[in-house]
Design a protein around this motif. Structure first.
Motif, short mmCIF file in Angstrom:
data_model
loop_
_atom_site.label_atom_id
_atom_site.label_comp_id
_atom_site.label_asym_id
_atom_site.label_seq_id
_atom_site.Cartn_x
_atom_site.Cartn_y
_atom_site.Cartn_z
N ARG A 98 55.78 74.96 13.80
CA ARG A 98 57.01 75.30 14.46
C ARG A 98 56.52 76.42 15.41
O ARG A 98 55.75 77.10 15.10
CB ARG A 98 58.07 75.63 13.68
N LEU A 99 57.27 76.44 16.65
CA LEU A 99 56.91 77.59 17.62
C LEU A 99 57.08 78.68 17.06
O LEU A 99 55.91 79.73 17.50
CB LEU A 99 57.41 77.06 19.13
N PRO A 100 57.83 79.26 16.38
CA PRO A 100 58.03 80.58 15.92
C PRO A 100 56.92 81.06 15.24
O PRO A 100 56.59 82.19 15.25
CB PRO A 100 59.35 80.79 15.15
N GLN A 101 56.03 80.09 14.53
CA GLN A 101 54.91 80.52 13.77
C GLN A 101 53.74 81.30 14.70
O GLN A 101 52.94 81.90 14.43
CB GLN A 101 54.20 79.38 13.29
N LEU A 102 53.70 80.79 16.16
CA LEU A 102 52.82 81.43 17.31
C LEU A 102 53.61 82.53 18.05
O LEU A 102 53.23 82.59 19.17
CB LEU A 102 52.36 80.33 17.82
N ALA A 103 54.76 83.15 17.65
CA ALA A 103 55.33 84.08 18.49
C ALA A 103 54.60 85.28 18.77
O ALA A 103 54.88 85.96 19.78
CB ALA A 103 56.90 84.48 17.70
N ASP A 104 53.56 85.58 17.85
CA ASP A 104 52.55 86.81 18.14
C ASP A 104 51.39 86.32 18.93
O ASP A 104 50.54 87.24 19.10
CB ASP A 104 52.33 87.60 16.96
N ALA A 116 60.03 77.65 23.77
CA ALA A 116 59.90 78.80 22.84
C ALA A 116 61.17 79.64 23.22
O ALA A 116 61.75 80.27 22.14
CB ALA A 116 58.63 79.60 23.39
N LEU A 117 61.61 79.75 24.28
CA LEU A 117 62.93 80.46 24.42
C LEU A 117 64.27 79.93 23.90
O LEU A 117 64.93 80.44 23.50
CB LEU A 117 63.07 80.34 26.02
N ARG A 118 64.16 78.68 23.98
CA ARG A 118 65.22 77.85 22.98
C ARG A 118 65.22 78.07 21.69
O ARG A 118 66.14 78.07 20.94
CB ARG A 118 65.16 76.28 23.30
N HIS A 119 64.10 78.45 21.29
CA HIS A 119 63.80 78.85 19.75
C HIS A 119 63.46 80.31 19.42
O HIS A 119 62.78 80.62 18.24
CB HIS A 119 62.78 77.77 18.97
N GLY A 120 64.15 81.17 20.18
CA GLY A 120 64.31 82.37 19.61
C GLY A 120 63.19 83.38 19.97
O GLY A 120 63.31 84.69 19.35
N PHE A 121 62.06 83.35 20.61
CA PHE A 121 61.16 84.15 21.13
C PHE A 121 60.66 83.96 22.47
O PHE A 121 60.71 82.77 22.98
CB PHE A 121 60.03 84.39 20.15
N ARG A 122 60.24 85.19 23.06
CA ARG A 122 59.65 85.17 24.44
C ARG A 122 58.16 85.23 24.35
O ARG A 122 57.70 86.23 24.08
CB ARG A 122 60.22 86.40 25.19
N PRO A 123 57.62 84.07 24.70
CA PRO A 123 56.14 84.10 24.51
C PRO A 123 55.28 85.03 25.56
O PRO A 123 55.92 85.49 26.47
CB PRO A 123 55.79 82.79 25.10
N ARG A 124 54.44 85.89 24.97
CA ARG A 124 53.37 86.78 25.51
C ARG A 124 52.52 86.08 26.32
O ARG A 124 51.47 85.56 25.95
CB ARG A 124 52.69 87.84 24.70
N ILE A 125 52.51 85.80 27.71
CA ILE A 125 51.78 85.33 28.66
C ILE A 125 50.46 86.21 29.11
O ILE A 125 50.89 86.98 29.82
CB ILE A 125 52.39 84.71 29.84
N ALA A 126 49.43 85.92 28.44
CA ALA A 126 48.25 86.60 28.55
C ALA A 126 47.43 86.26 29.76
O ALA A 126 46.90 87.03 30.52
CB ALA A 126 47.19 86.69 27.62
N HIS A 127 47.40 84.72 29.96
CA HIS A 127 46.70 84.47 31.34
C HIS A 127 47.57 83.25 32.06
O HIS A 127 48.24 82.51 31.22
CB HIS A 127 45.41 83.68 30.64
#
Length: 320
Positions: free
Chosen positions: A206-212, A230-241
């Motif tokens: 599930r995508l929230p498993q990768l929230a960090d 990811a936005l639809r499922h409660g977190f804003r992903p940290r875009i590193a690249h």
């Protein structure tokens, strides 16, 4: 003495009303009689009666002002001066009409003409090439051209008449309601992780498993990209690249610099040092893929044939 002025009633020199109303049948019969020098032989060649041939020639003569096209001789007929003038024009007209008939038949049977398609990049990984190969095998006479681009640009070209059909997706929040949409597939998502990642080999995630996690994306903002999920499922992903090309994205993943979302259409091109994890549940529905055509413009026979090839390729992909 003054020259008389004759009014043309407002019509131009090449007004359609000045063109004789000729039947293609009359011209074909005329040429057949001229070729054989006989009404009887022409009638036998055409499978008609002699009187039917005579009536067709008489109708043609009437339409051209009444001048006789043939001298009726005791044995057969001979072209008059008017008939000799008409022969090359009749031959040209009949030849062009025959060519037009062949080309229109080819269009009806998707055996000729052209078809201009456009597709977004990941559709070009497998869906479009498989459809093109099947289409070319069935319809080698159609001139098929393909352009690649993002969905908004493809839709603009479609609306402007530069494309006949565009393969587009719902990624990017692009409004699609101004087009006729032909559903191809609902495309699930995968998360690409490096081989040594803790989640590698553990099945769906599930995508929230990768929230960090650090994420690799084609845009600095997740809105309007695959990361909308990811936005639809409660977190804003940290875009590193920010990396646009799929090959480069997967290179970053393989080097351990982050994870990325991969649509099913691109899954077949993943490198061996990257693991794809299916996204579980409702989050798996990444985007919908359509073939779009201009609203109110019926696809040509070639366009309909290509749609069939696309649906077949989409079904094979889903089954595979």
């Amino acid at each position: 003495m003054h020259d008389a002025h004759v009014s043309d009633g407002g019509r131009g020199a090449h007004d359609p009303a000045d063109v004789p109303d000729l039947s293609a049948f009359w011209l074909r019969v005329f040429l057949e009689v001229a070729r054989h020098g006989s009404f009887t032989v022409a009638a036998r060649s055409l499978g008609w009666t002699q009187s039917a041939v005579s009536r067709q020639v008489a109708s043609l003569e009437g339409a051209l002002g009444g001048a006789a096209l043939f001298d009726r001789l005791p044995r057969g007929v001979r072209l008059t001066e008017a008939g000799r003038v008409l022969v090359p024009h009749a031959e040209a007209l009949v030849t062009r009409l025959g060519q037009a008939e062949r080309e229109l038949t080819a269009l009806r049977e998707a055996a000729g003409g052209r078809l201009r398609i456009g597709a977004f990049a990941t559709a070009d990984a497998a869906l479009v090439p498989h459809a093109m190969a099947a289409f070319r095998a069935r319809h080698p006479g159609v001139r098929l051209t393909r352009d690649e681009g993002f969905t908004p640009a493809l839709l603009d070209r479609l609306a402007a008449g530069g494309l006949d059909l565009a393969i587009v997706s719902t990624t990017g929040r692009v409004p699609l309601d101004a087009y006729d949409l032909h559903h191809l597939l609902d495309e699930p998502l995968y998360v690409a992780v490096p081989v040594g990642h803790p989640l590698a080999g553990r099945g769906p995630v599930r995508l929230p498993q990768l929230a960090d996690a650090d994420w690799i994306s084609g845009d600095a903002h997740p809105e309007g990209t695959l990361l909308d999920a990811a936005l639809r499922h409660g977190f804003r992903p940290r875009i590193a690249h920010v990396v646009v090309e799929w090959i480069a994205k997967l290179g970053y993943v393989a080097a351990g610099l982050g994870v990325t979302l991969v649509p099913a259409l691109a899954a077949g091109s993943v490198r061996p040092d990257v693991v794809l994890l299916p996204v579980a549940g409702e989050e798996a529905a990444g985007r919908v893929v359509y073939a779009a055509t201009a609203r109110g413009v019926a696809p040509s026979p070639a366009g309909r044939a290509f749609l069939r090839a696309l649906r077949e390729a989409a079904t094979r992909g889903a089954d595979g």
